[in-house]
Design an enzyme around this catalytic site. Structure first.
Site, PDB file in Angstrom:
ATOM      1  N   HIS A 497       0.835  -1.208   0.000  1.00  0.00           N
ATOM      2  CA  HIS A 497       0.000   0.000   0.000  1.00  0.00           C
ATOM      3  C   HIS A 497       0.873   1.263   0.000  1.00  0.00           C
ATOM      4  O   HIS A 497       0.731   2.143  -0.857  1.00  0.00           O
ATOM      5  CB  HIS A 497      -0.912  -0.016   1.236  1.00  0.00           C
ATOM      6  CG  HIS A 497      -1.746   1.214   1.409  1.00  0.00           C
ATOM      7  ND1 HIS A 497      -3.084   1.256   1.087  1.00  0.00           N
ATOM      8  CD2 HIS A 497      -1.431   2.457   1.834  1.00  0.00           C
ATOM      9  CE1 HIS A 497      -3.550   2.474   1.323  1.00  0.00           C
ATOM     10  NE2 HIS A 497      -2.564   3.233   1.778  1.00  0.00           N
ATOM     11  N   GLU A 498       1.774   1.337   0.964  1.00  0.00           N
ATOM     12  CA  GLU A 498       2.608   2.544   1.063  1.00  0.00           C
ATOM     13  C   GLU A 498       3.510   2.678  -0.155  1.00  0.00           C
ATOM     14  O   GLU A 498       3.792   3.788  -0.615  1.00  0.00           O
ATOM     15  CB  GLU A 498       3.433   2.521   2.358  1.00  0.00           C
ATOM     16  CG  GLU A 498       2.607   2.497   3.643  1.00  0.00           C
ATOM     17  CD  GLU A 498       1.578   3.616   3.724  1.00  0.00           C
ATOM     18  OE1 GLU A 498       1.787   4.676   3.111  1.00  0.00           O
ATOM     19  OE2 GLU A 498       0.543   3.425   4.387  1.00  0.00           O
ATOM     20  N   HIS A 501       1.747   4.503  -2.819  1.00  0.00           N
ATOM     21  CA  HIS A 501       1.865   5.964  -2.703  1.00  0.00           C
ATOM     22  C   HIS A 501       3.207   6.423  -3.271  1.00  0.00           C
ATOM     23  O   HIS A 501       3.296   7.434  -3.970  1.00  0.00           O
ATOM     24  CB  HIS A 501       1.796   6.397  -1.237  1.00  0.00           C
ATOM     25  CG  HIS A 501       0.420   6.352  -0.626  1.00  0.00           C
ATOM     26  ND1 HIS A 501      -0.658   6.991  -1.188  1.00  0.00           N
ATOM     27  CD2 HIS A 501      -0.037   5.779   0.520  1.00  0.00           C
ATOM     28  CE1 HIS A 501      -1.727   6.796  -0.409  1.00  0.00           C
ATOM     29  NE2 HIS A 501      -1.375   6.059   0.621  1.00  0.00           N
ATOM     30  N   HIS A 504       3.125   6.463  -6.912  1.00  0.00           N
ATOM     31  CA  HIS A 504       2.326   7.601  -7.367  1.00  0.00           C
ATOM     32  C   HIS A 504       3.234   8.841  -7.467  1.00  0.00           C
ATOM     33  O   HIS A 504       3.165   9.614  -8.414  1.00  0.00           O
ATOM     34  CB  HIS A 504       1.182   7.830  -6.364  1.00  0.00           C
ATOM     35  CG  HIS A 504       0.082   8.727  -6.857  1.00  0.00           C
ATOM     36  ND1 HIS A 504      -0.947   9.127  -6.042  1.00  0.00           N
ATOM     37  CD2 HIS A 504      -0.157   9.315  -8.043  1.00  0.00           C
ATOM     38  CE1 HIS A 504      -1.768   9.907  -6.722  1.00  0.00           C
ATOM     39  NE2 HIS A 504      -1.307  10.047  -7.945  1.00  0.00           N
TER      40      HIS A 504
END
Ligand SMILES: [Zn+2]
Length: 716
Positions: A497-498, A501, A504
């Protein structure tokens, strides 16, 4: 973009850009080294923060004044674009400041935070309330249709104007003064809130004296607990830290029900102990000030103000989505509890002990037993295959497959703590430098719990090519030296998940810094990160990187099949603990100016919702950092569900095509989602990627919930 500093002003992205020179405070110095340099973490001393922040704020105010005072008529270039240049020094200082606040906190640093939080809030207001500056922005905004601007420039004008208006630029002088007072007071309260939670996380460590207290715990947890005790001066004993990474596995495995209750109670009482670190009064004050500020700005409630610039747009639409998932989630909890109760009853009968009713501290423990019974899946069987270092290589591999990135470790880059390691990211095809990725994996004193990503520098090419520096942070408990760190499946998901980011940020390919990377709407920002979680359970990752820590053997196919079958297991628990927090957050901020006793409000709201007694909010109000350590996720915790609706629908784009590694879909994902930052409306970006708007059906399928009878496509 001053993301660390201006969160409390509710408007982070504007104030960015232009190196200062000739100063002796190392925090103010331009970063040195290749590719735009790196932060000089090795030179930071706490006493430098206050003078550096003061100097950087003064510099930025002067830059802004120069823009405001120009004789030339306002244009896009001399006003909107010029603002993209300001605040570069404060950006750099803010990076150090944010890293210390979240990972290197100390009593000395906390004193600086308490001093500086209101000053930083006042600084932000000085810019938003600069009348000459706003008049120029408004002039460009009003004539934007007649100017020869690109769509991205049009959007930047609109975003800047909106940001100023939302921050009170149109208010009269008296209202502006009051607004600034409120913001400063809130900034102080947010700091107090966070410091209280940290104090309770560090202040309550359970030290276990005898081996018998560890009954049920697997070896990896025992050695982590031993190491944690040793590093806290209790060699030969075992310490259970008051953090999520320690609490969750303990509650999953510990046979001692009394100790489970103790660990659970301690964790969920953070900020709620009636002592000097109790957060209830702070929360009441925050809610009161937020309600007053919303009214001052012309909004019905804080929730209405916060939701205006999101995909959801109104609290009602966010509530509608949460309520659609709440009922099936609660129904699923009923089934989960029945399964667990049956096992608890059978155990009691077999051992001749009294039966128990499943309590919140029993949920994870018995859920694990149900998982074994129903799916023949034992988390302990999976964990030996989940080595932190291998999973990290797996994430790199996924980034290579989806985005063509290559990760290479670099040495000699200054870090804030010896645990931190740095990788250079390049584009595999061209060999071009993309950015740097810092990884700070382990728990330590002064580091807040949980996992997060932040950007030390965002990508832009407005003032020349600037590449990004991003970091991932987590709180894995270090084992004995030389032993691989084994993580749980949930922790592995969080890592992905991190890293989503981070990707992104790394994929960002925009001109203007305030539109770069993760600077998107709050309820869109979790979409790329949640999407990346979907690549952990892919066979390609598991077969290559889920390798047994002793034998090096890949995880057996039969075990992978069991993981796949158990995918919707325990979704009732996960949805309810999350939604309870999201609903309470929204209702707290829809309550308007009514004075609120947080404990009572939480109790009554949950009762009215029909909260199952076996579950507690994932983040209880007195420890809800998302909501009370800043404005960030206030009336915004729903964002994870909103984003997950997109996530579930987006992953089906891959499964409908050639699978998770389909190159065509991956390219569309990069072109329309990961690389565009805030340069386009997210709903348009999503549609360009997917070819349609998302509905709720994919979300319900992903969680194994029944589809609503009249499933309609939400138009975002
Ligand atoms: Zn996230």
């Amino acid at each position: 973009m001053n993301k660390h500093l201006l969160a409390s002003a509710g408007a982070a992205a504007l104030l960015a850009a232009a190196p200062a020179s000739g100063t002796e405070n190392p925090l103010l110095a331009p970063w040195t080294g290749p590719h735009g340099g790196v932060p000089a973490f090795d030179q930071v001393r706490v006493e430098q923060f206050q003078p550096a922040l003061e100097a950087a704020m003064a510099e930025q105010l002067a830059e802004v004044d120069a823009i405001a005072a120009q004789a030339a008529a306002p244009t896009f270039d001399n006003t909107i674009a010029a603002l993209e240049h300001v605040g570069k020094t404060l950006d750099r200082v803010g990076t150090y400041y944010g890293v210390f606040a979240s990972t290197m906190s100390s009593p000395e640093f906390q004193a600086v935070e308490r001093e500086m939080a209101p000053k930083l809030a006042a600084f932000a207001d000085k810019i938003f309330q600069n009348e000459k500056l706003f008049a120029r922005i408004a002039a460009v905004y009003e004539t934007r249709e007649t100017l020869a601007l690109t769509p991205v420039q049009q959007r930047l004008v609109w975003l800047d104007h909106t940001r100023f208006v939302r921050a009170g630029a149109k208010l009269d002088a008296a209202a502006k003064t009051r607004l600034s007072e409120i913001n400063q007071e809130l900034a102080g309260l947010y700091t107090k809130f966070s410091q209280n939670v940290l104090a309770d996380e560090e202040g309550y460590v359970l030290v276990l004296e005898s081996e018998a207290d560890l009954a049920g715990l697997p070896d990896s947890l025992r050695s982590a607990a031993a190491a944690a005790a040793a590093s806290r001066g209790h060699a030969g004993k075992w310490a259970i830290l008051n953090t999520r990474s320690s609490m969750e596995p303990f509650l999953t495995y510990a046979d001692r029900r009394d100790l489970r209750e103790k660990v659970w109670t301690t964790y969920y009482s953070r900020g709620d102990n009636g002592d000097v670190h109790d957060n209830n009064a702070t929360i009441s004050a925050i809610l009161g000030l937020r309600a007053e500020r919303a009214q001052l700005l012309g909004y019905a409630t804080h929730a209405h103000w916060r939701l205006e610039n999101t995909m959801a747009k109104t609290p009602e639409r966010a509530m509608e989505l949460m309520e659609a998932v709440w009922k099936p989630a609660v129904a699923r909890v009923g089934e989960e509890v029945a399964d667990m109760q049956a096992i608890a009853d059978a155990e009691a009968a077999a051992s001749g002990t009294a039966t128990i009713a499943i309590a919140p501290w029993d949920y994870r423990y018995y859920a694990e037993k149900v998982r074994k019974a129903k799916y023949d899946l034992d988390e302990n069987e999976v964990k030996p295959y989940l080595q932190l270092d291998k999973l990290r290589e797996g994430m790199f591999w996924v980034a290579g497959e989806l985005f063509g990135f290559e990760f290479r470790p670099v040495t000699g880059v200054p870090v804030v703590h010896p645990d931190v390691r740095v990788w250079e990211v390049t584009d595999r095809a061209s060999g071009k430098h993309v950015g740097l990725w810092y990884f700070d994996p382990y728990a330590r004193k002064g580091k807040r719990s949980g996992a997060w990503m932040n950007a030390y520098r965002t990508q832009e090419r407005f003032a020349g090519e600037v590449t990004t520096i991003v970091s991932n942070n987590s709180n894995f408990v270090q084992g004995k030296a030389g032993e691989p760190i084994l993580v749980s499946w949930t922790d592995a998901e969080t890592m992905f998940h991190e890293f989503g980011h981070a990707l992104h940020g790394l994929n960002s390919n925009v001109d203007y810094p305030s539109l770069a990377g993760t600077a998107v709407f709050r309820d869109y920002v979790e979409f790329p990160s949640q999407l990346l979680e979907h690549w952990l359970p892919t066979r390609e990752v598991l077969e290559r990187f889920a390798l047994h820590h002793q034998t090096g053997e890949p995880i057996p196919a039969a075990l992978v099949a069991k993981i796949e079958q158990a995918e919707t297991f325990n979704q009732g628990f996960q949805a309810v603990e999350y939604l309870a927090s999201a609903l309470v957050d929204m209702k707290l901020h829809l309550a308007g100016a009514t004075p609120i006793d947080p404990d009572e409000f939480e109790r009554e709201t949950l009762a009215a919702l029909g909260m199952p007694s076996e579950i507690v909010m994932r983040h209880r109000t007195p420890q809800f950092g998302h909501v009370f350590s800043g404005d960030g996720y206030s009336a915004g915790y729903y964002s994870y569900l909103w984003s997950d609706t997109l996530t579930a629908d987006a992953f089906e784009a891959f499964t409908e095509a050639g699978g998770p590694y389909d190159k065509t879909v991956a390219k569309r994902l990069r072109d329309h989602v990961f690389s565009v930052g805030n340069t386009i409306d997210p709903a348009d970006g999503y549609r360009a990627f997917r070819g349609k708007d998302p509905g709720i059906a994919a979300l319900m399928r992903k969680r194994g919930f029944p589809l609503p009878s009249a499933e309609s496509s939400r138009s975002n």
